[in-house]
Design an enzyme around this catalytic site. Sequence first.
Site, PDB file in Angstrom:
ATOM      1  N   LYS A 101      24.783  44.960 -54.859  1.00 19.23           N
ATOM      2  CA  LYS A 101      24.352  44.396 -53.575  1.00 19.23           C
ATOM      3  C   LYS A 101      23.598  43.093 -53.849  1.00 19.23           C
ATOM      4  O   LYS A 101      22.610  43.077 -54.601  1.00 19.23           O
ATOM      5  CB  LYS A 101      23.447  45.419 -52.883  1.00 19.23           C
ATOM      6  CG  LYS A 101      23.436  45.341 -51.381  1.00 19.23           C
ATOM      7  CD  LYS A 101      22.739  46.572 -50.815  1.00 19.23           C
ATOM      8  CE  LYS A 101      22.518  46.453 -49.332  1.00 19.23           C
ATOM      9  NZ  LYS A 101      21.688  47.554 -48.835  1.00 19.23           N
TER      10      LYS A 101
HETATM   11  O1  G3P Z   1      20.135  48.740 -46.153  1.00 17.06           O
HETATM   12  C1  G3P Z   1      20.001  47.644 -45.303  1.00 17.06           C
HETATM   13  C2  G3P Z   1      19.683  47.993 -43.872  1.00 17.06           C
HETATM   14  O2  G3P Z   1      20.460  49.077 -43.456  1.00 17.06           O
HETATM   15  C3  G3P Z   1      18.232  48.110 -43.542  1.00 17.06           C
HETATM   16  O3  G3P Z   1      18.000  48.704 -42.294  1.00 17.06           O
HETATM   17  O4  G3P Z   1      16.458  49.701 -40.631  1.00 17.06           O
HETATM   18  O5  G3P Z   1      15.508  48.395 -42.563  1.00 17.06           O
HETATM   19  O6  G3P Z   1      16.708  47.250 -40.713  1.00 17.06           O
HETATM   20  P1  G3P Z   1      16.588  48.490 -41.504  1.00 17.06           P
END
Ligand code: G3P
Length: 217
Positions: free
Chosen positions: A87
């Site tokens: 990633k």
């Molecule tokens: O893994 C990346 C993403 O899914 C993060 O989500 O909830 O931290 O915006 P969030």
Amino acid sequence: MKFFIDTANLAQIKEAHELGILDGVTTNPSLMAKEGIKGHEAVMNHYKAICEMVDGDISAEVIATDFDGIVAEGKALAALHPNIVVKVPMIKDGVKAIKWFTDNGIRTNCTLVFSAGQAILCAKAGAAYVSPFIGRIDDSGWDGVQLIEQISHIYTVQGFKTEILAASIRNPNHIIRCAEAGADVCTCPLDSILGLLKHPLTDIGLAKFLEDAKKTQ
Ligand code: G3P
């Protein structure tokens, strides 16, 4: 549409895996920190543990932000297991590194994507996945799912092979709307996956069936 779980929590990964619908896992440094994983060896061992639990793509994020650092970290992560997808953040050196990984047979997931232009760059560099952050776009007053629709349209028209991985999912409705919008993958917290199960009429209907079943016994 594939289902990934967006967590580094092994118990939650196990629970989703046992449902039989899990195709992979995504992690990020915040999710690893949340689990208290500390130190290089512990981080690498945690990725290996996830790979042993789930037979699907496992995204492991680099910390470096310069080309040489991203490539070195990505090579080490990819060497952990064949299912590791490196990633890489959507920055200039990240795009260069994604192209390098593509040319060297290492699959990538380009993260922190918030625009169609960024998604075009991911595809041009040959990323296996592009990760638009739906929830964070919604948080800032825009419509995250609209971005999924836009990227899906562009990738179809242009014949790009990069898969759209809808990330930052916050609720079951996000999953449904991303499926409609053409996402190839949704990476979701366990609660959002389990939320898809719920409907009050299912509960009411089941209670009635069970009550009536007593009359037949
Ligand atoms: O893994 C990346 C993403 O899914 C993060 O989500 O909830 O931290 O915006 P969030």
